[in-house]
Design an enzyme around this catalytic site. Structure first.
Site, mmCIF file in Angstrom:
data_model
loop_
_atom_site.group_PDB
_atom_site.id
_atom_site.type_symbol
_atom_site.label_atom_id
_atom_site.label_comp_id
_atom_site.label_asym_id
_atom_site.label_seq_id
_atom_site.Cartn_x
_atom_site.Cartn_y
_atom_site.Cartn_z
ATOM 1 N N GLY A 59 12.824 -13.104 8.634
ATOM 2 C CA GLY A 59 13.679 -13.450 7.494
ATOM 3 C C GLY A 59 13.979 -12.214 6.659
ATOM 4 N N ARG A 100 15.674 -6.270 15.846
ATOM 5 C CA ARG A 100 16.280 -7.591 15.572
ATOM 6 C C ARG A 100 17.785 -7.400 15.449
ATOM 7 N NH1 ARG A 100 13.078 -11.826 13.672
ATOM 8 N NH2 ARG A 100 14.614 -13.094 14.717
ATOM 9 N N GLN A 199 8.494 -21.744 11.589
ATOM 10 C CA GLN A 199 8.568 -21.135 10.257
ATOM 11 C C GLN A 199 8.578 -22.203 9.160
ATOM 12 O OE1 GLN A 199 10.581 -20.320 12.819
ATOM 13 N NE2 GLN A 199 11.053 -18.143 12.855
ATOM 14 N N ASP A 240 21.228 -15.009 7.914
ATOM 15 C CA ASP A 240 20.932 -13.656 8.380
ATOM 16 C C ASP A 240 22.155 -12.771 8.239
ATOM 17 O OD1 ASP A 240 18.721 -15.330 9.619
ATOM 18 O OD2 ASP A 240 18.085 -13.289 10.061
ATOM 19 N N ASN A 250 22.366 -18.088 11.060
ATOM 20 C CA ASN A 250 20.997 -18.304 10.581
ATOM 21 C C ASN A 250 20.205 -18.886 11.750
ATOM 22 O OD1 ASN A 250 19.079 -18.228 8.381
ATOM 23 N ND2 ASN A 250 19.178 -20.451 8.325
ATOM 24 N N LYS A 251 18.915 -19.112 11.516
ATOM 25 C CA LYS A 251 18.024 -19.650 12.548
ATOM 26 C C LYS A 251 18.667 -20.806 13.309
ATOM 27 C CE LYS A 251 14.729 -18.518 13.322
ATOM 28 N NZ LYS A 251 14.556 -17.484 14.355
#
Lengths: 346, 346
Positions: A59, A100, A199, A240, A250-251
């Site tokens: 994150g 990442r 998470q 993100d 995002n995730k």
């Protein structure tokens, strides 16, 4: 300025994300939280890059870890333990950025930090001080931005609301809930566990519990059901990346939750410090594909046959028409107006 | 009639679902599959009800286990080991029906079976033979229905299709894939793992692999992403209940996948032998809420804090407007026409 640390759970307090101690980089090990509060020790740049790859932190964590890794390298160069060489920092930057690929906040911060360090080397300046100055300013701005976003987030949450989230939306979101509670609002938060890394189960739900919020853990498959029961009034996540035309990565799972929210007439508010102004459209976002073995296992134990085929895209992308407004330090901004509002920062 | 067993993986072959051996009821333990092929031994009625509650078997399994438990009771009554008493069978039926409140296929089969056994007791007939006759006819009809549904399912799958499923859609679905493959169609199947019980990881994906299908395991949060990548052309699941006006209950997550399919223009085809003609509308369906501890654990190990609040609705409900057509033994039926097509069976 309001001091935000007092509102924050352990893992989000700055010194627990990344710090240098005894010539090593210590990273708060989010994989062990909430069961243990331990630090992962990185002896060098490669160790820091691996810590990010292995999701020791995630994150908002990687940008702080990566910058602190550069600072450690600068400190060692100033101490004569390694070369004070621009190429070394360039390679370090590229190695960290590869760790990442979807995390452009980290990539952009490293571009600026390493450019300053490189300029410092040319001018014969103390690069440890340069790195430290940059990181302190970054942290100060980061916290101010988080506070401004949290004030916007809290203002959007009404008394009696149920708030759905996904993955770990970090400081801005946790602080939004803390501020809304401080305003006397009764809130329920629903945290999907966020497979395969949990998470939601490991970070979001325990962090919210730590600050005294009424949080309920669900599986990722229960989001639409909770919405259909009238339990959810707002959907809020981190991103993100958000492109300048409002495509938000995002995730993985964030997208299907946004579709379900839209179906139920529930507004989706992602948090973003600013758009990645250099990117336009869905295709400008690189979706990181992680090791499919992670999908087949929980804490190392197989959930299926060893030889099963699996697939692990780590992120997904929400189109702007599913976004009710982006929570930014400049207020709530339409996903269609990000370029106008943030354009001057290009 | 086509013999379907040759197409089916181990867990779906009838004798591996439930059978009587040495005065005990053996239930194929789906919790251990695909790692072990073992049988759970039930000594009595209570043991059988607990096996269903503990999800030793699930999906289409409970109806067979429950009926076989009644047959074992009848055999014992005929052997003089227990009373040949209508009240005993009535209590047994109620106990079994309570074990999975959302499973009305089981409830309805038990109502008919126990009514026949009770009538047999009154008339002084051999109730073991009555139970056996009913169960054999049920099994024969079940397999014929599965074959007819699979022929419809296979006909809906085109060469080159990607098929998304959810949880474990059992014989009709696995057989649809087998028949489509036999027709020479190249198909990819995507199986979400289906938390918290991992039926997708443990049952669907291994069963499809066992019959030679090209199956990929994903997490429950990746469904919409896969659809957005153009990898999915059909969405197919079982249902636990479909009401006569087309509201379909299935494993939680089925609903949000149906919303995502609709968003992407992908048709959703649930399999159902027939509607539960006594039920109308969403509110007629009881959603089983299971122990929230199951959401907090994987194979007994905590994924979050021990004292975390959690919630576990086991099913969700898809409205008829998200259903492109119901795959039934009578062909593909509009969810808005179930009552007309199946009404004569009331």
């Amino acid at each position: 300025m309001k001091q935000i640390d007092k509102y924050l759970p352990f893992v989000l307090q700055h010194e627990n994300i990344a710090r240098i101690e005894d010539d090593a980089l210590l990273v708060g090990d989010r994989r062990l939280y909430p069961f243990k509060k331990e630090f992962y020790r990185c002896e060098d740049l490669e160790g820091a890059a691996e810590a990010i790859e292995k999701m020791v932190t995630q994150g908002g964590g990687p940008v702080h870890v990566a910058m602190t890794a550069i600072k450690l390298l600068a400190a060692r160069a100033e101490a004569g333990k390694s070369a004070k060489d621009a190429d070394l920092f360039e390679q370090a930057k590229q190695r960290l950025q590869r760790s990442r690929p979807t995390n452009t906040t980290m990539a952009r911060a490293l571009d600026v930090l390493v450019a300053r360090v490189t300029a410092g080397i040319e001018k014969g300046q103390n690069i440890e001080q340069i790195a430290e100055g940059f990181i302190n300013a970054f942290k100060e701005e980061y916290q101010q931005n988080a506070l401004r976003m949290a004030e916007v987030g809290a203002s959007l949450i009404a008394d009696g609301d149920g708030v759905m989230t996904m993955c770990f939306a970090e400081t801005s979101f946790i602080l939004s809930i803390a501020l809304a509670m401080e305003q006397g609002k009764q809130i329920k938060v629903y945290s999907p566990e966020t497979r395969p890394y949990f998470q939601g189960a490991r970070l979001t739900a325990p962090c919210l519990q730590e600050i005294g919020a009424d949080v309920t853990l669900i599986t990722d498959s229960m989001v639409a059901y909770m919405m259909s029961q009238g339990k959810v009034q707002k959907y809020m996540t981190a991103v993100d990346i958000i492109t300048r035309d409002g495509w938000a990565a995002n995730k993985v799972g964030t997208f299907q939750n946004a579709i379900a929210a839209n179906y139920h007439g529930i507004p989706y508010f992602p948090f973003a410090i600013d758009p990645d102004i250099g990117r336009v459209g869905r295709d400008s976002i690189v979706i990181e594909e992680r090791d499919p073995e992670e999908v087949k296992r929980v804490k190392g134990e197989l959930t299926t046959r060893e030889d099963m085929q699996a697939y692990y895209p780590a992120f997904d992308i929400v189109p702007p028409h599913l976004i009710a407004g982006v929570i930014t330090p400049k207020g709530l901004v339409s996903p269609y107006q990000l370029e106008q509002v943030f354009g001057e920062r290009v």
